[in-house]
Scaffold this motif. Sequence first.
Motif, PDB file in Angstrom:
ATOM      1  N   LYS A  53      15.318  73.651  55.103  1.00  0.00           N
ATOM      2  CA  LYS A  53      15.747  72.439  55.798  1.00  0.00           C
ATOM      3  C   LYS A  53      15.626  71.254  54.835  1.00  0.00           C
ATOM      4  O   LYS A  53      14.838  70.324  55.050  1.00  0.00           O
ATOM      5  CB  LYS A  53      14.894  72.203  57.049  1.00  0.00           C
ATOM      6  CG  LYS A  53      15.134  73.215  58.165  1.00  0.00           C
ATOM      7  CD  LYS A  53      14.331  72.839  59.421  1.00  0.00           C
ATOM      8  CE  LYS A  53      14.646  73.758  60.582  1.00  0.00           C
ATOM      9  NZ  LYS A  53      13.887  73.377  61.816  1.00  0.00           N
ATOM     10  N   ASP A  68      16.584  67.858  53.116  1.00  0.00           N
ATOM     11  CA  ASP A  68      17.163  66.652  53.706  1.00  0.00           C
ATOM     12  C   ASP A  68      17.152  65.516  52.693  1.00  0.00           C
ATOM     13  O   ASP A  68      16.448  65.554  51.676  1.00  0.00           O
ATOM     14  CB  ASP A  68      16.339  66.244  54.932  1.00  0.00           C
ATOM     15  CG  ASP A  68      17.098  65.362  55.918  1.00  0.00           C
ATOM     16  OD1 ASP A  68      18.249  64.981  55.629  1.00  0.00           O
ATOM     17  OD2 ASP A  68      16.530  65.073  56.981  1.00  0.00           O
ATOM     18  N   GLU A  77      17.007  61.040  52.531  1.00  0.00           N
ATOM     19  CA  GLU A  77      16.572  59.881  53.304  1.00  0.00           C
ATOM     20  C   GLU A  77      17.129  58.618  52.658  1.00  0.00           C
ATOM     21  O   GLU A  77      16.887  58.345  51.478  1.00  0.00           O
ATOM     22  CB  GLU A  77      15.040  59.801  53.365  1.00  0.00           C
ATOM     23  CG  GLU A  77      14.420  60.862  54.259  1.00  0.00           C
ATOM     24  CD  GLU A  77      12.932  60.647  54.485  1.00  0.00           C
ATOM     25  OE1 GLU A  77      12.416  61.207  55.456  1.00  0.00           O
ATOM     26  OE2 GLU A  77      12.301  59.920  53.683  1.00  0.00           O
ATOM     27  N   ARG A  87      12.000  69.436  55.240  1.00  0.00           N
ATOM     28  CA  ARG A  87      11.547  69.275  56.614  1.00  0.00           C
ATOM     29  C   ARG A  87      10.724  70.456  57.117  1.00  0.00           C
ATOM     30  O   ARG A  87       9.778  70.266  57.892  1.00  0.00           O
ATOM     31  CB  ARG A  87      12.753  69.055  57.534  1.00  0.00           C
ATOM     32  CG  ARG A  87      13.588  67.822  57.199  1.00  0.00           C
ATOM     33  CD  ARG A  87      12.795  66.543  57.281  1.00  0.00           C
ATOM     34  NE  ARG A  87      13.665  65.374  57.097  1.00  0.00           N
ATOM     35  CZ  ARG A  87      13.226  64.133  57.030  1.00  0.00           C
ATOM     36  NH1 ARG A  87      11.930  63.885  57.113  1.00  0.00           N
ATOM     37  NH2 ARG A  87      14.072  63.123  56.871  1.00  0.00           N
ATOM     38  N   CYS A 135      19.344  60.146  57.921  1.00  0.00           N
ATOM     39  CA  CYS A 135      18.919  61.450  57.410  1.00  0.00           C
ATOM     40  C   CYS A 135      19.534  62.539  58.273  1.00  0.00           C
ATOM     41  O   CYS A 135      19.947  62.303  59.411  1.00  0.00           O
ATOM     42  CB  CYS A 135      17.399  61.573  57.361  1.00  0.00           C
ATOM     43  SG  CYS A 135      16.621  61.623  58.989  1.00  0.00           S
ATOM     44  N   LEU A 136      19.590  63.758  57.749  1.00  0.00           N
ATOM     45  CA  LEU A 136      20.196  64.879  58.470  1.00  0.00           C
ATOM     46  C   LEU A 136      19.293  65.381  59.589  1.00  0.00           C
ATOM     47  O   LEU A 136      19.783  65.950  60.579  1.00  0.00           O
ATOM     48  CB  LEU A 136      20.521  66.009  57.503  1.00  0.00           C
ATOM     49  CG  LEU A 136      21.500  65.671  56.375  1.00  0.00           C
ATOM     50  CD1 LEU A 136      21.763  66.898  55.509  1.00  0.00           C
ATOM     51  CD2 LEU A 136      22.813  65.130  56.928  1.00  0.00           C
ATOM     52  N   LEU A 137      17.988  65.194  59.460  1.00  0.00           N
ATOM     53  CA  LEU A 137      17.069  65.572  60.534  1.00  0.00           C
ATOM     54  C   LEU A 137      17.476  64.907  61.840  1.00  0.00           C
ATOM     55  O   LEU A 137      17.512  65.556  62.897  1.00  0.00           O
ATOM     56  CB  LEU A 137      15.642  65.175  60.165  1.00  0.00           C
ATOM     57  CG  LEU A 137      14.576  65.412  61.241  1.00  0.00           C
ATOM     58  CD1 LEU A 137      14.350  66.894  61.445  1.00  0.00           C
ATOM     59  CD2 LEU A 137      13.268  64.711  60.861  1.00  0.00           C
ATOM     60  N   PHE A 145      21.546  70.962  57.329  1.00  0.00           N
ATOM     61  CA  PHE A 145      20.755  70.443  56.226  1.00  0.00           C
ATOM     62  C   PHE A 145      21.528  70.710  54.938  1.00  0.00           C
ATOM     63  O   PHE A 145      22.627  71.281  54.976  1.00  0.00           O
ATOM     64  CB  PHE A 145      19.359  71.082  56.206  1.00  0.00           C
ATOM     65  CG  PHE A 145      18.505  70.662  57.375  1.00  0.00           C
ATOM     66  CD1 PHE A 145      17.840  69.456  57.361  1.00  0.00           C
ATOM     67  CD2 PHE A 145      18.397  71.474  58.498  1.00  0.00           C
ATOM     68  CE1 PHE A 145      17.075  69.037  58.439  1.00  0.00           C
ATOM     69  CE2 PHE A 145      17.627  71.074  59.589  1.00  0.00           C
ATOM     70  CZ  PHE A 145      16.967  69.853  59.561  1.00  0.00           C
TER      71      PHE A 145
END
Length: 432
Positions: free
Chosen positions: A206, A208, A210, A248, A372-374, A394
Motif C-alpha cells: 500500500k 502512497d 503525500e 500504509r 493522498c491515495l489513502l 495505491f
Amino acid sequence: MASLRSWLEIAPKSHFSLYNLPFGIISTASIPEPHPAVAIGDQVLDLQIFTAGNGFAALSTIQPHQAVFSRPTLNDFAALGRPLHRVVREYLQTVLLEDGPFPDVLKENKALRDNALITQKDCRMHLPMHINDYTDFYAGLHHAYNVGVLFRGPQNALQPNYKHLPVGYHGRASSVVVSGTPIRRPNGQILTDPAVKEPILSPCRKLDMELELGCFVCKPSAMGEPVRITDAPEHLFGVVLMNDWSARDIQAWEYVPLGPFNSKNFGTTISPWVVLMDALEPSASAGLQNDAKCLPYLDEHQRKSHYAIDLSVELTTDSGSSSTICKTSATNLLFSFPQMLAHHTVGGCPFNVGDLMGSGTISGEAKSAKGCLLEQSENGKVSIRLDDGQERMFLQDGDEITITGVCGGEEGALVGFGQCSGKIISAIELKF
C-alpha cells in the motif's frame, strides 16, 4: 503586479517570473561542483559566476559575504538572515528589470551575461540545503479528519489534542532527496490477515504519496529557549514542495504506540528551488478557521501566515499516460509554519540553519482535493480511475508522482516551485 518586466524573455505563464527568483543549488558542465543559482524564466542566473564577474558591485551590504555564493548548499546564505535575503533578491530584481538602474551589471555586460545565464535544462539540480533535522507535522485538518474516519469512525476522527497544537513527529533527514530521485518500494513488517496478529516481512503493498509543503529554517535557536510566535517568521528561509512517501500497510502495524517509523523513513522528496518567504508574502492568506482557542504561545492574532498556493498532483504510469489526481490549495492547513516552529521549540528544542518542517498532507473537502491515495481510495476500498482507463488504489512500480504549485494568479507575475517528482522502483528482494 505585472508591472515588473524583465529585459529577458520570460513566458507569461512561467512560474519563475521576476516576482519569484527562487534560490537553488546547481552544477553544470563548466562548474561540476554544486553552487547557488536563482531561477528566472527557463534560465538560471549562476550566482557563483555572477559574483566572480563583479555582479554585486552595486550592493555593498552583500560584499563581505560573497563567499556564500560558492558554497555547495544554501545554508550559509540562509544564515545571513531575512533582511539580507530581501536585499539580495530585490537587487537581483533590479538587475533583471527592463528599465532598471543597473543595466551595466548584466544587461549590457555581454561577457558576464553569456556566462552567468544558463538554460535550466543544462543544469543539474541538487538538494538546496544541508538538512540537519526534519520534522513532519499533521496540520491538514481535512486529511486528519478523513483518515480518522477511516480508522476510528466520524465520532472519534480527531484526537482531543488535534486543534490545540500542531501534531508532529521526528522524521529522517538522511532520506530527504531532491526531485527526480527514484524512490525504492520499501520492505517491512505487514499483516496480511488483521485477524491474525502475526506479521510477515514483505514489500509494501500500500505505497502512497503525500502532498505537502516544506519550510526551511534560517535562524538557529538555543537549547532551552523557545522561539516566540512573534519572532518565528524571521526564522523562516523559504518554502518547497514536498512528497512524504508513505507505506500504509507497514504504518498500520508499527505506529502503535509511538507513531510511524519505517513506514515513513524510506524517502521524502522535495522540489529543488526554495521560494523565499518574501516572494510568497503577496499571496499571504488565512488558513482554516480553528474553532478551538489557541494558547497564547500559538496565538498569531489573525496574522496571515498561510499562502494561497494552488497545488496539483499528477500520476504518470509506466506506459507514459498522465492523469491529474488531485487539485487543492495550501490554505487547507489548520496551523502555520510560524506556529509549528513556536510549538516545536516551546519545550526548549533547539533548531539549526537548514532544519526542515513538513506541513503534513494537504487535502481539501472534495474527493478531487484529497492529497493522498489513502483518502482517495478509502484505504483500498475504492478504485481511482486514471485517464487511460487504468485503475489504482495505491502506487505500482513504474508510477511517477509529480507535484506542482503556483501562486500569484496573474500572468507575468506567477510565483511557482518547479516540480517535485519521484518514480517508484521495485523493492529489493530479501533472502534470509
